[in-house]
Design a protein around this motif. Structure first.
Motif, PDB file in Angstrom:
ATOM      1  N   GLU A 260      -5.659  -9.482  -0.446  1.00 47.90           N
ATOM      2  CA  GLU A 260      -6.262  -8.660  -1.493  1.00 47.90           C
ATOM      3  C   GLU A 260      -5.487  -7.354  -1.653  1.00 47.90           C
ATOM      4  O   GLU A 260      -5.333  -6.583  -0.707  1.00 47.90           O
ATOM      5  N   TRP A 261      -5.006  -7.135  -2.881  1.00 46.61           N
ATOM      6  CA  TRP A 261      -4.258  -5.920  -3.196  1.00 46.61           C
ATOM      7  C   TRP A 261      -5.156  -4.678  -3.087  1.00 46.61           C
ATOM      8  O   TRP A 261      -6.314  -4.713  -3.493  1.00 46.61           O
ATOM      9  N   CYS A 262      -4.607  -3.597  -2.573  1.00 45.05           N
ATOM     10  CA  CYS A 262      -5.289  -2.302  -2.529  1.00 45.05           C
ATOM     11  C   CYS A 262      -4.561  -1.305  -3.434  1.00 45.05           C
ATOM     12  O   CYS A 262      -3.447  -1.544  -3.884  1.00 45.05           O
ATOM     13  N   GLU A 263      -5.203  -0.176  -3.665  1.00 48.81           N
ATOM     14  CA  GLU A 263      -4.638   0.857  -4.534  1.00 48.81           C
ATOM     15  C   GLU A 263      -3.449   1.565  -3.879  1.00 48.81           C
ATOM     16  O   GLU A 263      -2.496   1.950  -4.550  1.00 48.81           O
ATOM     17  N   ASP A 264      -3.503   1.735  -2.566  1.00 51.81           N
ATOM     18  CA  ASP A 264      -2.544   2.589  -1.865  1.00 51.81           C
ATOM     19  C   ASP A 264      -1.134   2.029  -1.794  1.00 51.81           C
ATOM     20  O   ASP A 264      -0.931   0.815  -1.700  1.00 51.81           O
ATOM     21  N   TYR A 265      -0.172   2.965  -1.750  1.00 53.25           N
ATOM     22  CA  TYR A 265       1.151   2.638  -1.238  1.00 53.25           C
ATOM     23  C   TYR A 265       1.053   2.554   0.279  1.00 53.25           C
ATOM     24  O   TYR A 265       0.263   3.257   0.907  1.00 53.25           O
ATOM     25  N   TYR A 266       1.879   1.693   0.852  1.00 51.25           N
ATOM     26  CA  TYR A 266       1.898   1.566   2.310  1.00 51.25           C
ATOM     27  C   TYR A 266       2.727   2.687   2.936  1.00 51.25           C
ATOM     28  O   TYR A 266       3.817   3.019   2.476  1.00 51.25           O
ATOM     29  N   ASP A 286       9.977   2.521   0.694  1.00 52.79           N
ATOM     30  CA  ASP A 286       9.875   1.095   0.372  1.00 52.79           C
ATOM     31  C   ASP A 286       9.158   0.808  -0.936  1.00 52.79           C
ATOM     32  O   ASP A 286       9.337  -0.264  -1.523  1.00 52.79           O
ATOM     33  N   SER A 287       8.312   1.729  -1.394  1.00 50.82           N
ATOM     34  CA  SER A 287       7.523   1.528  -2.622  1.00 50.82           C
ATOM     35  C   SER A 287       6.717   0.240  -2.563  1.00 50.82           C
ATOM     36  O   SER A 287       6.661  -0.518  -3.532  1.00 50.82           O
ATOM     37  N   LYS A 288       6.107  -0.013  -1.428  1.00 50.84           N
ATOM     38  CA  LYS A 288       5.269  -1.196  -1.281  1.00 50.84           C
ATOM     39  C   LYS A 288       3.793  -0.822  -1.325  1.00 50.84           C
ATOM     40  O   LYS A 288       3.397   0.247  -0.853  1.00 50.84           O
ATOM     41  N   ARG A 289       2.976  -1.707  -1.899  1.00 54.05           N
ATOM     42  CA  ARG A 289       1.524  -1.515  -1.943  1.00 54.05           C
ATOM     43  C   ARG A 289       0.873  -2.270  -0.778  1.00 54.05           C
ATOM     44  O   ARG A 289       1.373  -3.287  -0.314  1.00 54.05           O
ATOM     45  N   VAL A 290      -0.269  -1.767  -0.372  1.00 55.66           N
ATOM     46  CA  VAL A 290      -1.012  -2.383   0.734  1.00 55.66           C
ATOM     47  C   VAL A 290      -1.716  -3.644   0.259  1.00 55.66           C
ATOM     48  O   VAL A 290      -2.248  -3.706  -0.851  1.00 55.66           O
ATOM     49  N   ARG A 291      -1.718  -4.661   1.097  1.00 57.30           N
ATOM     50  CA  ARG A 291      -2.586  -5.833   0.907  1.00 57.30           C
ATOM     51  C   ARG A 291      -3.318  -6.069   2.221  1.00 57.30           C
ATOM     52  O   ARG A 291      -2.784  -5.829   3.299  1.00 57.30           O
ATOM     53  N   ARG A 292      -4.550  -6.535   2.122  1.00 60.13           N
ATOM     54  CA  ARG A 292      -5.408  -6.653   3.300  1.00 60.13           C
ATOM     55  C   ARG A 292      -6.078  -8.018   3.366  1.00 60.13           C
ATOM     56  O   ARG A 292      -6.283  -8.688   2.357  1.00 60.13           O
ATOM     57  N   GLY A 293      -6.455  -8.428   4.576  1.00 56.40           N
ATOM     58  CA  GLY A 293      -7.376  -9.531   4.764  1.00 56.40           C
ATOM     59  C   GLY A 293      -6.810 -10.880   5.144  1.00 56.40           C
ATOM     60  O   GLY A 293      -7.566 -11.798   5.433  1.00 56.40           O
ATOM     61  N   GLY A 294      -5.473 -11.046   5.120  1.00 52.12           N
ATOM     62  CA  GLY A 294      -4.937 -12.358   5.444  1.00 52.12           C
ATOM     63  C   GLY A 294      -5.184 -13.368   4.339  1.00 52.12           C
ATOM     64  O   GLY A 294      -5.712 -13.053   3.277  1.00 52.12           O
ATOM     65  N   ALA A 295      -4.806 -14.612   4.592  1.00 49.70           N
ATOM     66  CA  ALA A 295      -4.927 -15.647   3.569  1.00 49.70           C
ATOM     67  C   ALA A 295      -5.045 -17.016   4.217  1.00 49.70           C
ATOM     68  O   ALA A 295      -4.964 -17.154   5.438  1.00 49.70           O
ATOM     69  N   ARG A 308      -2.761  -4.419   8.894  1.00 47.92           N
ATOM     70  CA  ARG A 308      -2.163  -3.891   7.679  1.00 47.92           C
ATOM     71  C   ARG A 308      -0.953  -4.739   7.270  1.00 47.92           C
ATOM     72  O   ARG A 308      -0.203  -5.205   8.110  1.00 47.92           O
ATOM     73  N   ALA A 309      -0.811  -4.921   5.974  1.00 45.88           N
ATOM     74  CA  ALA A 309       0.356  -5.612   5.425  1.00 45.88           C
ATOM     75  C   ALA A 309       0.699  -4.966   4.093  1.00 45.88           C
ATOM     76  O   ALA A 309      -0.112  -4.225   3.518  1.00 45.88           O
ATOM     77  N   SER A 310       1.897  -5.228   3.602  1.00 46.01           N
ATOM     78  CA  SER A 310       2.318  -4.605   2.344  1.00 46.01           C
ATOM     79  C   SER A 310       3.291  -5.509   1.627  1.00 46.01           C
ATOM     80  O   SER A 310       3.863  -6.433   2.211  1.00 46.01           O
ATOM     81  N   ASP A 311       3.476  -5.233   0.352  1.00 47.40           N
ATOM     82  CA  ASP A 311       4.450  -5.982  -0.429  1.00 47.40           C
ATOM     83  C   ASP A 311       4.783  -5.210  -1.694  1.00 47.40           C
ATOM     84  O   ASP A 311       4.067  -4.284  -2.084  1.00 47.40           O
ATOM     85  N   PHE A 312       5.903  -5.622  -2.314  1.00 43.60           N
ATOM     86  CA  PHE A 312       6.315  -4.971  -3.546  1.00 43.60           C
ATOM     87  C   PHE A 312       5.343  -5.284  -4.678  1.00 43.60           C
ATOM     88  O   PHE A 312       4.759  -6.372  -4.740  1.00 43.60           O
TER      89      PHE A 312
END
Length: 327
Positions: A260-266, A286-295, A308-312
Motif C-alpha cells: 500500500e502506497w503512502c504519502e511520504d517520501y522514504y 532516491d526520491s522514493k515513496r514509502v509502501r507498507r504492509g507486504g503483499a 518499511r519499504a519504498s519504491d519509485f
C-alpha cells in the motif's frame, strides 16, 4: 426597515458564498471535486500517542513516540471496481488518456496500453496504471500466475473503462503507480495515508507486531508467501479484499494482499522522537515513496507493522495497491 434588513442579509449571503467557495479552493484545486464512491467505508481512528518503529532488516525504524490527530482510513484496499469508477469520472473531466507505452521487466521489453495523467490532473504526463498485463514476471524471470494481470481495460467503442472479469471486481486494484494512487486521492479530496498513520492504524490500538485480528500471523490471517524469503509461489496472487479477519480498528488486509502506497517520501533518518503528525515531503537522494504492509508474494517479515519499504513513484506491478485517508 425591511428593505434595509434585506440588503444586509443579501450582502452577508454574498460574503458567505464567496468565503465558502474560497474554502473549497483552499482544500483542493481539484476541478472535479468528485464524491467518494459509496462503496468505500471509512473507519474512525482516534487521536493518540504510540510507539512507532521496531527492529527491521534495514535497521531503519528506531522506536520513537509519535502523536497523531484523529483521522479516517478506508477499511479495505481500493478495489478494481472503485478504481474504474474513478477512471471513468476522471476521463470525462479530461484528467487522463489511454496511450501505448513501452515497459521493461526481467522477462524482456513489451508494449501495452497505460493510463496517463493530462491537463490539470496531478502529475500530468506521468503514467497512473498499466492495462492488459499478462500477469507479470519475477526478478529471476518466472512468469507469474495469470490472475496477477491488470483486470481493467478500456473499451474504445464506448470510451469507458471496464472490468475484464466481474469476479475480480472486489480484488484490490494492482499495477497502480504512486501517481495513480495520488490522483485517485486528489480527485476525491482525500489523501494517501502518511507512514505514521498507516502504522498506527495497522497496530490496531494494541501495539501489534502484525496487522491482523490478534497481532499474530498465519496463512489463515493474511495473504502472504510464508516465512522464508525468496520463495517463489507460482500459484500466488491477490484475493478479494476483506477475505481475512479485520484488526481491532476494523481494517482488513493491512498485511499482505498488495503493498500500500503512502504519502511520504522514504528517508531512513526522517523520524524523530516526540513529533506530532509527521509527514516527509522532501524527496531526498532516491526520491522514493514509502509502501507498507507486504503483499501476496512477500514473506512474513515484510508484514510487520513497522517494516518499511519504498519504491519509485513511476513503478507499479501486480502487487502494488493502496488505501485512502480523510484527515
Amino acid at each position: 426597515m425591511n428593505k434595509k434588513l434585506n440588503s444586509i442579509l443579501f450582502v452577508l449571503l454574498v460574503v458567505f458564498t464567496f468565503s465558502c467557495n474560497n474554502d473549497d479552493e483552499t482544500i483542493s484545486d481539484n476541478p472535479a471535486n468528485g464524491e467518494l464512491p459509496t462503496s468505500i467505508v471509512l473507519k474512525n481512528i482516534p487521536s493518540g500517542s504510540f510507539t512507532m518503529g521496531g527492529t527491521t532488516v534495514q535497521n531503519d525504524a528506531p522506536e520513537i513516540t509519535v502523536r497523531l490527530s484523529e483521522f479516517q482510513i478506508s477499511e479495505k484496499e481500493i478495489t478494481n471496481e472503485q478504481y474504474i469508477e474513478f477512471l471513468n469520472a476522471a476521463y470525462a473531466d479530461g484528467w487522463i488518456e489511454v496511450v501505448e507505452e513501452q515497459f521493461q521487466d526481467p522477462c524482456g521489453q513489451y508494449t501495452e496500453y497505460a493510463i496517463k495523467g493530462i491537463g490539470n490532473a496531478p502529475n500530468a504526463g506521468q503514467i497512473y496504471l498499466q492495462l492488459g498485463e499478462t500477469g507479470g514476471c519475477t526478478s529471476d524471470g518466472h512468469a507469474e500466475h495469470i490472475d496477477n494481470k491488470s483486470w481493467i481495460t478500456f473499451n474504445a467503442s464506448t470510451s469507458t473503462f471496464e472490468l475484464l472479469d466481474q469476479a475480480k471486481s472486489n480484488w484490490p486494484v494492482n499495477w497502480v503507480k504512486w501517481y495513480g494512487a495520488k490522483a485517485f486521492s486528489e480527485f476525491y479530496n482525500v489523501s494517501l495515508p502518511t507512514e505514521a498513520q498507516w502504522e498506527y492504524a495497522a497496530k490496531g490500538g494494541q501495539m501489534f507486531n502484525y496487522p491482523t485480528d490478534d497481532g499474530t500471523l498465519s496463512l489463515s490471517k493474511a495473504n502472504y508467501n510464508g516465512n522464508t524469503p525468496g520463495v517463489f509461489n507460482p500459484d500466488g496472487h491477490s484475493v478479494a479484499v476483506g477475505s481475512y479477519p479485520a484488526n481491532p480498528f476494523g481494517l482488513s488486509d493491512m498485511g499482505g494482499n498488495v503493498w500500500e502506497w503512502c504519502e511520504d517520501y522514504y528517508d531512513a533518518n526522517f523520524y524523530s522522537d516526540g513529533v506530532t503528525d509527521p509527514l516527509n515531503l522532501t524527496s531526498g537522494i532516491d526520491s522514493k515513496r514509502v509502501r507498507r504492509g507486504g503483499a501476496w508474494n512477500y514473506h512474513s517479515a515484510t508484514l510487520l507493522t513497522y517494516a518499511r519499504a519504498s519504491d519509485f513513484e513511476n513503478r507499479g506491478n501486480n502487487h502494488f495497491g493502496f488505501r485512502i485517508v480523510r484527515n
